[in-house]
Design an enzyme around this catalytic site. Structure first.
Site, PDB file in Angstrom:
ATOM      1  N   ASP A   1      82.009 125.404 107.168  1.00 48.76           N
ATOM      2  CA  ASP A   1      81.208 124.648 107.920  1.00 48.76           C
ATOM      3  C   ASP A   1      81.541 122.927 107.895  1.00 48.76           C
ATOM      4  OD1 ASP A   1      79.459 124.073 110.125  1.00 48.76           O
ATOM      5  OD2 ASP A   1      77.691 124.837 109.089  1.00 48.76           O
TER       6      ASP A   1
ATOM      7  N   ASP B   1      79.900 119.659 115.521  1.00 50.38           N
ATOM      8  CA  ASP B   1      79.197 119.468 116.367  1.00 50.38           C
ATOM      9  C   ASP B   1      77.861 118.876 116.344  1.00 50.38           C
ATOM     10  OD1 ASP B   1      78.569 121.675 114.651  1.00 50.38           O
ATOM     11  OD2 ASP B   1      77.457 122.630 115.741  1.00 50.38           O
TER      12      ASP B   1
END
Ligand code: GUN
Length: 753
Positions: A109, A144
């Site tokens: 991530d 994001d």
């Protein structure tokens, strides 16, 4: 899984170079799917759970996850590695697989979640992707922008916008490394859809659904379902969908039934630290337990009270193992359910475990489609909810598209029994799908003959009905051939000609379910679908001896027999009997061909005009032969379906009167009945293989008809429309268009040149 040696497991074999990054489906049940994701560190079987590994705190060693638990992939946080100098150095010099001591697939991530928890992160958009690539992760994640459920529309729109804007640079930075393209959009349906559509157009390998951790933490499961349904139908189906931060087994069945492929879980370790146990029906504190909720292998020799006495570190490690074992076991159940065609039923069962999950499930399954079943209380619940939801500015009816997205992917007919589960039964998507097909493709006879102003509704008992009714049917066929006979089943009226069709015939439930006499009003409403609402309804109870006499008497009393005395309805002439039998058999086969092959009734009648039948010793049709003896189809006992022969495929191929498909037109909302089975156009490379009877693989398909669905009989043709073979479709139009790997049509027969 590779061989096990002394508690260790072989390292993975890298996928074939040409397959790197590809995803294929190996089995499906509606929108639920088993798949394979091809990577340099092995082929990851999905649905899969990726345990979260914090490189600073390893509750269970990654190697043990690989060796002992057979875990194929894990997820770690590249931002944590990037921030800690000692981890960063080691990751850059030796690679992330060595840092974590894990030979399988590693996803990382990007730090977005940290920015949600702690505010901004100081790493750049391209920098963090480049870093993930430099340490050799298999699947990286772009940075994001997290959209929270409490944000207003403008704020969420900014998160979506900013994420989309960052995407191209992130993809450039990723180069050949697979990249996650997260879908944001908070609780706003149109923003989730926009995010999915725009991110889906870019070259991402996996799409995580982001921003759902606070939704799950607050048990907002109905919103969770809405988020899935407003995003996933708009993503390319050939990319796995990852539910970011979802690791509670309770959510797996519903998520998988709605199309989720990947999950990640820190929950197993976080809950363990807190003394909490995960179960498929919720969370339990160990403080109060005397018995284990499920006796998993790691606690087989200890009791909860003994575990409570353990030192903290040892206790946490044991509970983390327990949580992981429970989570993996539920995932296995889901996978088996997909193979068995029962994933929706598993989700339905699990929905009773938590009120919020039940609410989510009811919202899903009672969306606008089923008003005809008059579930008043549920309808109201749905209406309330529409007012409260943040999609009010978009018509509530739009959810119907999402529901149809589920229904149209259902295989029907299926094998096996259909256990009754109360009102949930009638809203199972594959049952709705079977009803829709019946509604749109079955038609009453057009004959203007005696009985055509009436319908006989046979009710009162479960099948098989053939023996009970066959003699009566012969008489009726002779004396009032215009009369339709419909059987009242718990999921709707079934024409007698389809009496062995699954699922109508196979509802396993209590006797009273079948004993109920249908309400005339309800029957009339159903008959309306077939243009028969003006007909006289005559009901007859099938239970007990003398069904024939009862039925004939009722018909006589209602004027259907029109002058024929009841006693005279016996068919003493064997010629009359055989003629009736032949015509009933033609109707059985003809109606099934209309239903399952989408053929026009009139055309079928002409095809079957001089047909004959090979029957077994019980009088059941085995083969259907045309006037020249050509064997075209065989009825199947297992599901009431039809198996097409090569000659049958040739006959049906001639039926086509619409152009050859040239692309992948999306299905329209209008019903496309009577157009024949869908055509799949393959390229020249596939042609010789199909002719030999080999399966069609994705990547060789040039076009297909918009009405193709999984489980349907389809014809395989070349670009000139020549018939190459026939088979069973494995997917929808979008699947045919996007997948590059896996079987697209299971070929049942090849047509030699
Ligand atoms: N982990 C949990 N949720 C998210 C999310 O929305 N984005 C990213 N990148 N990671 C997450």
């Amino acid at each position: 899984m590779a061989a096990w040696r002394d508690g260790t497991r072989d390292d993975p074999i890298p996928c074939r170079e040409a397959d790197a990054g590809l995803f294929e489906i190996t089995a499906r049940d509606g929108r639920g799917r088993l798949g394979k994701l091809h990577t340099q560190h092995g082929i990851l079987e999905t649905p899969a759970l990726l345990p979260v590994i914090n490189p600073n705190i390893r509750t269970i060693e990654p190697r043990e996850m690989w060796d002992r638990y057979g875990i194929g992939a894990l997820i770690t946080n590249s931002y944590i590695i990037w921030k800690h100098e000692h981890l960063k150095e080691m990751a850059i010099s030796e690679g992330v697989h060595s840092l974590l001591n894990f030979p399988g697939v590693i996803m990382s991530d990007s730090g977005t979640f940290q920015s949600y928890i702690y505010g901004d992160v100081e790493v750049g958009v391209e920098e963090i992707v480049q870093f993930q690539c430099s340490i050799g992760v298999d699947i990286a994640t772009m940075l994001d922008v997290f959209s929270r459920p409490d944000m207003d529309e403008k704020e969420v729109a900014q998160c979506v916008e900013e994420t989309i804007q960052r995407a191209p640079a992130s993809l450039d930075a990723a180069g050949s490394t697979m990249l996650n393209g997260p879908i944001q959009g908070g609780l706003f349906k149109h923003l989730r859809t926009e995010s999915a559509q725009k991110m889906g157009q870019l070259d991402f390998s996996v799409h995580p659904i982001g921003g759902i951790v606070p939704v799950m933490e607050r048990h907002m499961y109905k919103d969770y379902a809405k988020i899935m349904l407003s995003s996933i139908p708009h993503l390319p189906p050939n990319r796995p969908v990852h539910m970011f931060g979802c690791g509670h087994p309770m959510l797996f069945p519903m998520s998988i039934a709605l199309g989720a492929d990947l999950f990640d879980s820190a929950a197993y370790a976080l809950f363990a630290r807190d003394g909490r146990l995960l179960t498929p029906w919720g969370t339990q504190k160990i403080a109060k337990l005397v018995e284990w909720p499920e006796r998993m292998p790691c606690v087989s020799s200890v009791t909860p009270s003994e575990v409570r006495e353990m030192a903290e570190k040892e206790r946490t490690a044991l509970l983390a193992r327990y949580n992981l074992e429970v989570t993996l076991a539920e995932l296995d159940r889901c996978k088996q359910a997909i193979r068995d065609g029962t994933i929706w039923r598993l989700a339905e069962r699990r929905s009773h475990q938590h009120p919020a999950l039940r609410e989510a499930f009811l919202w899903l399954s009672t969306s606008p489609h089923n008003a005809k079943f008059d579930l008043k209380n549920l309808e109201e619940l749905v209406l309330d909810d529409r007012d409260a939801a943040k999609d009010t500015d978009h018509p509530a009816g739009k959810w119907e598209d999402a529901w149809n997205w589920i229904v149209k992917a259902q295989e029907s007919p299926r094998k096996g029994g259909e256990p009754w589960g109360g009102e949930d039964t009638i809203v199972r998507p594959h049952i709705i799908s079977a009803q829709n097909t019946l509604k749109s493709r079955w038609r009453p006879r057009e004959k203007s003959q005696r009985g055509d102003d009436s319908v006989l509704i046979a009710y009162g008992t479960s099948g098989p009905w053939r023996e009970r009714l066959s003699d009566l049917m012969l008489r009726l066929e002779h004396h009032c051939p215009g009369l339709e006979v419909m059987i009242h089943t718990p999921i709707g009226l079934l024409p007698y000609s389809l009496e062995d069709l699954n699922p109508f015939t196979h509802i396993d439930g209590p006797k009273w379910l079948w004993r109920r006499k249908p309400l005339t009003l309800q029957v009339r409403q159903e008959l309306k679908q077939y243009g028969m609402d003006n007909r006289q309804i005559i009901m007859v109870d099938m239970l007990g001896d003398g069904i024939q006499a009862r039925a004939i008497h009722a018909l006589a009393q209602n004027g259907v027999l029109d002058g024929i005395s009841e006693a005279n309805t016996q068919l003493s002439d064997s010629k009359d009997r055989s003629y009736s039998l032949l015509s009933l058999r033609r109707r059985h086969v003809g109606d099934k061909m209309a239903l399952l092959m989408n053929l026009n009734h009139k055309w079928i009648s002409t095809l079957l005009e001089e047909s004959s039948f090979v029957v077994n010793r019980l009088g059941r049709v085995k083969n259907v032969l045309l006037s020249d003896g050509t064997h075209i189809v065989s009825p199947r006992l297992t599901d009431g379906g039809l198996s097409l022969t090569n000659d049958g495929a040739v006959a049906i191929h001639n039926y086509r009167n619409v152009p050859i498909p040239t692309g992948f037109e999306q299905p329209s909302s209008e019903t496309l009945s009577d157009l024949g089975p869908a055509w799949v156009v393959v390229n020249v490379d596939a042609e010789p293989f199909v002719r030999q009877g080999r399966n069609v693989f994705h990547g060789f398909i040039l076009a297909c008809d918009s009405w193709i669905s999984p489980g349907d009989t389809c014809l395989i043709v070349n670009q000139s429309g020549e018939l190459l073979g026939h088979g069973i479709s494995n997917g929808t139009v979008r699947d045919m268009e996007t997948f590059q790997k896996g079987v697209s049509v299971k070929t049942r027969g090849g047509i030699k040149e």
